[in-house]
Design an enzyme around this catalytic site. Structure first.
Site, mmCIF file in Angstrom:
data_model
loop_
_atom_site.group_PDB
_atom_site.id
_atom_site.type_symbol
_atom_site.label_atom_id
_atom_site.label_comp_id
_atom_site.label_asym_id
_atom_site.label_seq_id
_atom_site.Cartn_x
_atom_site.Cartn_y
_atom_site.Cartn_z
ATOM 1 N N ASP A 45 54.107 37.266 33.198
ATOM 2 C CA ASP A 45 52.978 37.298 34.136
ATOM 3 C C ASP A 45 52.810 35.913 34.765
ATOM 4 O OD1 ASP A 45 50.630 37.743 35.509
ATOM 5 O OD2 ASP A 45 49.530 38.559 33.794
ATOM 6 N N GLU A 51 46.805 44.298 39.287
ATOM 7 C CA GLU A 51 45.743 44.506 38.294
ATOM 8 C C GLU A 51 44.363 44.241 38.887
ATOM 9 O OE1 GLU A 51 47.042 41.724 35.289
ATOM 10 O OE2 GLU A 51 45.427 40.353 35.796
ATOM 11 N N ARG A 67 50.167 47.976 39.326
ATOM 12 C CA ARG A 67 49.392 47.725 38.109
ATOM 13 C C ARG A 67 47.919 48.132 38.193
ATOM 14 N NH1 ARG A 67 50.278 45.416 33.971
ATOM 15 N NH2 ARG A 67 48.657 43.821 33.926
ATOM 16 N N TRP A 106 43.601 31.036 39.757
ATOM 17 C CA TRP A 106 43.694 31.130 38.298
ATOM 18 C C TRP A 106 44.499 32.352 37.897
ATOM 19 C CZ3 TRP A 106 42.116 34.688 34.539
ATOM 20 C CH2 TRP A 106 42.460 34.274 33.219
ATOM 21 N N HIS A 108 50.594 35.327 37.074
ATOM 22 C CA HIS A 108 49.146 35.235 37.258
ATOM 23 C C HIS A 108 48.767 34.572 38.581
ATOM 24 C CE1 HIS A 108 45.025 35.543 35.547
ATOM 25 N NE2 HIS A 108 45.595 36.495 34.851
ATOM 26 N N GLU A 129 55.196 39.645 37.072
ATOM 27 C CA GLU A 129 53.894 40.175 37.473
ATOM 28 C C GLU A 129 53.108 39.171 38.300
ATOM 29 O OE1 GLU A 129 51.758 41.418 34.003
ATOM 30 O OE2 GLU A 129 49.818 41.140 34.970
ATOM 31 N N GLU A 176 50.457 48.338 29.698
ATOM 32 C CA GLU A 176 50.115 47.125 28.946
ATOM 33 C C GLU A 176 49.202 47.496 27.776
ATOM 34 O OE1 GLU A 176 47.813 44.286 31.223
ATOM 35 O OE2 GLU A 176 48.432 42.621 29.941
ATOM 36 N N TYR A 181 47.559 29.962 31.429
ATOM 37 C CA TYR A 181 47.235 31.375 31.279
ATOM 38 C C TYR A 181 48.123 32.041 30.222
ATOM 39 C CZ TYR A 181 47.336 36.286 31.668
ATOM 40 O OH TYR A 181 47.312 37.601 31.295
ATOM 41 N N ARG A 238 55.872 41.030 26.566
ATOM 42 C CA ARG A 238 55.585 40.026 27.585
ATOM 43 C C ARG A 238 55.666 38.643 26.957
ATOM 44 N NH1 ARG A 238 49.826 38.940 30.677
ATOM 45 N NH2 ARG A 238 49.554 37.555 28.893
HETATM 46 O O1 EZ4 Z 1 43.832 37.769 33.094
HETATM 47 O O2 EZ4 Z 1 42.420 40.939 32.235
HETATM 48 O O3 EZ4 Z 1 48.102 41.046 32.588
HETATM 49 N N1 EZ4 Z 1 47.031 40.748 32.183
HETATM 50 C C1 EZ4 Z 1 46.215 39.848 32.702
HETATM 51 C C2 EZ4 Z 1 44.864 39.691 32.056
HETATM 52 C C3 EZ4 Z 1 43.793 39.166 32.998
HETATM 53 C C4 EZ4 Z 1 42.435 39.556 32.481
HETATM 54 C C5 EZ4 Z 1 41.337 39.175 33.468
HETATM 55 O O4 EZ4 Z 1 40.124 39.740 33.101
HETATM 56 O O5 EZ4 Z 1 46.553 39.201 33.664
HETATM 57 O O6 EZ4 Z 1 44.969 38.914 30.892
HETATM 58 CO CO CO Z 2 48.250 40.116 34.574
#
Ligand code: EZ4
Ligand code: CO
Length: 403
Positions: A211, A263, A284, A403, A213, A237, A340, A160, A148
């Protein structure tokens, strides 16, 4: 029958907080389940201690499905991360018990291995594209088949996925939420050159992931997906928040870059439309946040009908118990995609000694009976709970963002 005689919650903080459920039976066999919900840990601890454990005493530990249904339907208040993490912890511990009594690793109880090992992806990151690519090369040299890529964004102080200590990323970093600044425009400009440079340096025989996010709108995500198509990403992702599952239609209309999401999902209902309409390629959802091995198998079985593969969340806030459970699940499920894997710190590994191992980009849960994870309770007791929050995001005009 193995009767449940007692159960307790163990909260420990070997560098970060973990919540563990330990269920004991009159067979002298016990089981462990992860119940960690990052930033909201004590709510699950209370849910288990105050509301679930009293209902478990005296039950037949072998009746995993019945206990799952009892806790799900019996709560009346269905779903939600707290409830489903608590149910997951019970479910995981019961599979551990069943395996130990059978003398078999859990994956054997789930139908046996479908593959020799579990392909995992590691996290390469850096403040600049150059740093990230250099870090990715390091992962490639260690044998990772999937990596990743997350890089700092020019003009943003932090983002992030970019850690202070490149190998042990922990976003829950303060006793009150850190405030970050976000700009989708700056971010969108930064990702295509990252992938271009990464392909130049790493070649084409490695899977590259990214990701987002939850930070883009669907149309922005469609554009980024299109921009990245020449570099053949394995997946993008969490392109956009997914409460409204129909949002993904718009992304799908604009790009063939594969999509992964889920996730933060805790139930099959969170992904029903995404799967049925084939709006995603990877789901996920993971053991601890989506109702345990029992519920995750149901999600995977459903996803298999629609060509959706699994890609379980595996960040460091999922304890080694969840990691082990995920590996047993991954090994046994036919439509597995990727897992992951973020290494835990030495402190965490010492609290949770485990049988799983990594070699050549692949992991295996090991062949110890049950899940193959222990908890050193004396050591765990030395690390007191420490309140820690995930950060929040604001746009440049001060308004709150995802976030
Ligand atoms: O931000 O697990 O793909 N992984 C992620 C993680 C999440 C954290 C949040 O608790 O997006 O790093
Ligand atoms: Co993630």
């Amino acid at each position: 029958m193995p009767r449940i005689t007692s159960a307790k919650v163990i909260v420990t903080c070997p560098g970060r907080n973990f919540v563990t459920l330990k269920i004991e039976t009159d067979d002298d066999v016990y089981g462990l389940g992860d119940a960690t919900l990052n930033g909201r840990e004590l709510s699950v601890a209370s849910y288990l201690t105050d509301h679930v454990i009293p209902c478990l005493i005296g039950r037949d530990a072998h009746r995993i499905e019945d206990i799952w249904q009892y806790l799900y339907k019996g709560a009346y208040w269905r779903r939600g991360p707290v409830t489903m993490s608590a149910i997951a912890a019970v479910d995981t511990a019961l599979w551990d018990i069943k395996g130990k009594i059978a003398g078999l690793p859990v994956y054997q109880l789930l139908g046996g291995a479908c593959r020799d090992g579990v392909m995992v992806y590691g996290h390469a990151n850096g403040k600049t594209i150059e740093e990230t690519v250099e870090n990715a090369l390091h992962y490639q040299q260690q044998g990772y088949k999937a990596i990743r890529l997350q890089s700092g964004v020019p003009g943003l102080a932090s983002t992030y996925g970019v850690s202070k200590d490149r190998y042990f990323y922990e976003p829950a970093d303060a006793d009150l939420p850190t405030e970050n600044l976000w700009s989708s425009e700056k971010y969108l400009r930064s990702v295509p050159p990252l992938f271009e440079k990464a392909r130049e340096a790493l070649g084409w025989d490695v899977h590259l992931l990214h990701d987002i996010h939850h930070r883009l709108t669907p149309i922005e995500a469609g554009r980024l997906g299109k921009d990245l198509e020449p570099y053949r990403p394995f997946w993008l992702e969490d392109a956009t928040p997914a409460e409204n599952q129909a949002n993904f239609r718009l992304i799908r209309q604009h790009t063939t870059s594969p999509l992964a999401v889920g996730e933060i999902f805790n139930s099959i209902w969170d992904c029903k439309q995404l799967i049925e309409e084939q709006l995603i390629d990877y789901i996920r959802a993971t053991v601890v946040h989506a109702g345990g091995i029992t519920h995750l198998r149901r999600i995977a079985g459903f996803a298999d009908l629609y060509n959706v593969r699994t890609g379980c969340h595996g960040a460091t806030d999922l304890s080694p118990i969840c990691m082990a459970a995920a590996l047993h699940f991954d090994l046994s499920v036919s439509n597995f995609g990727v897992q992951e894997y973020m290494r835990h710190t030495a402190e965490t590994d010492a609290v949770f000694p485990h049988a799983y191992s990594f070699a050549d980009g692949m992991m295996h849960p090991g062949d110890a009976p049950g899940l193959g994870v222990e908890i050193d309770e004396d050591l765990a007791a030395k690390y007191e709970y420490k309140r820690a929050y995930l950060p929040v995001n604001r746009l440049e005009d001060g308004s709150m963002w995802h976030w």
